[in-house]
Motif scaffolding. Structure first.
Motif: not given
Length: 457
Positions: A322-333
């Motif tokens: 879930p944390l990675a799910g939030y980060l994807i909105e800010r950091v390149h996949a």
């Protein structure tokens, strides 16, 4: 049912829709792993040999692999909601048939039918998430989905052992009936409509048959190899698979909207993400299948201790996905994925270099690294696979995502068998070094995606 807005569902309906996805997918993924633990009991109850009882597992996996892309195509044609609801009905009814089976043959046929229901659920679940969440929050939806798939895959044996400690093997299947009914009621009320494309071509039956034969022969050859079947038979299956596969791909290249979305593979971001997915799931399976042999056979842990020592992996994934799910909105996949895979590879190499008499803590911190790295990678990768495809091809992208996962897992399980045959007692170490190498390769492939532009709304 409320009408879907142009970008995602309104909040109360969104919660109901994601709950439907969570229940359906956890059932479908769990049933791929849950029966393994009960095979000895099922074999003795149904008076079958241990070797023939393997078909209880194989029948389900093969049914999913051969039909996944066909259901994805039908989702693009007729709507993802309709395919998902039909999948829930088939999965729930056939789970009841599995529980009522009185011979290995009836159980195997019920598992094949259950696999088709599971394939319908898996084929469109990520395409539905694209409709459920607004574009700017899609990463969160993918995070939840990755979390459910990863935890269900890893926790299957633990959940099976818990059920078997208080009930008979039939309850492994019966438990799906109330869950399936609840999920179906939710699906009827909350899942969003997607208008069927009037321009979609007709379903191509020869493609569906060739797809089923190509992937069916591949999985049968891999599992036959893992079980030590005749090399002549396995060789014949591989030759047949290559010939049919060649004509299958050639046919797909000539179709405007192919069943196997080879046209989507021309999108660099999509094909790199699929390659990363296959490598990472192969690495995960190499570790999770080989580690119990090491923990029990080499360092003498009990079955319960082994289960507990494997648990930090899914727990770390639960926290990170879930944390990675939030980060994807800010950091390149590509960057997130590469970072996660480097962490996972570090954990795998550390497991391969465990001391001869490791303490529980020695094992636990390494398992946490593997699970955290896998969780950090999986959500951004799934997000990229779905968003790199045009919106009306979400079903095809969703099917490819599921197919990549199953191919990686099947290859990983077969490679473990090869390593135990070749390396004997050192099989686990070889498997873990191979897993670390695959995770490193996946990190490199993921890093290449940084050169590709991010998919925007």
């Amino acid at each position: 049912m409320e009408k879907q807005s142009s970008d995602g569902l309104p909040l109360p309906q969104r919660y109901g829709a994601i709950a439907t996805i969570i229940i359906g997918i956890s059932m479908a993924v769990l049933d791929g792993a849950i029966a393994n633990v009960a095979l000895p009991t099922i074999a003795s109850d149904l008076h079958a040999s241990p070797a023939s009882s393997i078909w209880v597992v194989n029948a389900y996996q093969i049914a999913i692999v051969v039909s996944l892309l066909s259901f994805s195509f039908l989702g693009d044609m007729f709507g993802y909601r309709r395919v998902y609801q039909c999948g829930l009905v088939v999965f729930t009814v056939t789970s009841l048939f599995c529980a009522l089976s009185d011979s290995l043959h009836t159980l195997t046929f019920a598992r094949i039918a259950q696999g088709f229901g599971g394939a319908a659920l898996m084929s469109v679940n990520t395409a539905l998430i694209r409709l459920i969440y607004p574009q700017r929050q899609l990463g969160r939806g993918m995070g939840i989905n990755s979390f459910i798939v990863a935890v269900s895959s890893a926790a299957g044996p633990t959940i099976a052992a818990a059920i078997l400690s208080v009930a008979s093997w039939q309850w492994l299947f019966l438990i799906n009936v109330p869950l399936g009914i609840i999920s179906l009621l939710f699906a009827l009320r909350y899942l969003p409509e997607n208008s069927a494309k009037s321009s979609m071509p007709r379903f191509d039956l020869p493609s569906a048959v060739m797809n089923a034969l190509t992937f069916g022969l591949l999985i049968t050859a891999l599992s036959g190899f893992a079980q030590g079947q005749s090399l002549t038979l396995i060789g014949a299956e591989i030759v047949a698979m290559l010939i049919i596969g060649f004509f299958f791909v050639r046919r797909q290249l000539a179709l405007p909207t192919p069943l196997l979305p080879v046209d989507l593979l021309r999108i660099p971001l999509f094909s790199l993400s699929i390659g990363t997915s296959i490598c990472s799931f192969c690495a995960q399976m190499l570790a999770l299948v080989s580690l119990p042999f090491f923990l029990q056979g080499v360092i003498g842990r009990t079955e319960v201790e082994t289960g507990l020592l494997l648990t930090p992996w899914p727990l770390a994934t639960m926290v990170m996905a879930p944390l990675a799910g939030y980060l994807i909105e800010r950091v390149h996949a590509g960057l997130l994925g590469a970072l996660g895979l480097v962490v996972m590879a570090t954990g795998l190499f550390a497991l391969a270099m465990l001391p001869t008499a490791p303490t529980d803590l020695d094992i636990i911190w390494r398992m946490i690294l593997c699970g955290a790295g896998f969780g950090l990678f999986q959500s951004p990768n799934n997000h990229t696979i779905i968003t790199a495809a045009p919106r009306h091809r979400s079903g095809g992208a969703s099917g490819m995502l599921g197919t990549a996962r199953l191919l990686g897992q099947s290859s990983g399980a077969a490679l473990v068998a090869l390593m135990f045959n070749v390396a004997g007692q050192n099989g686990t170490h070889v498997a873990l070094f191979t897993a670390g190498t695959l995770a490193t390769l996946a990190a490199v492939i993921s890093g290449l995606r940084v050169t590709q532009p991010r998919v925007e709304a």
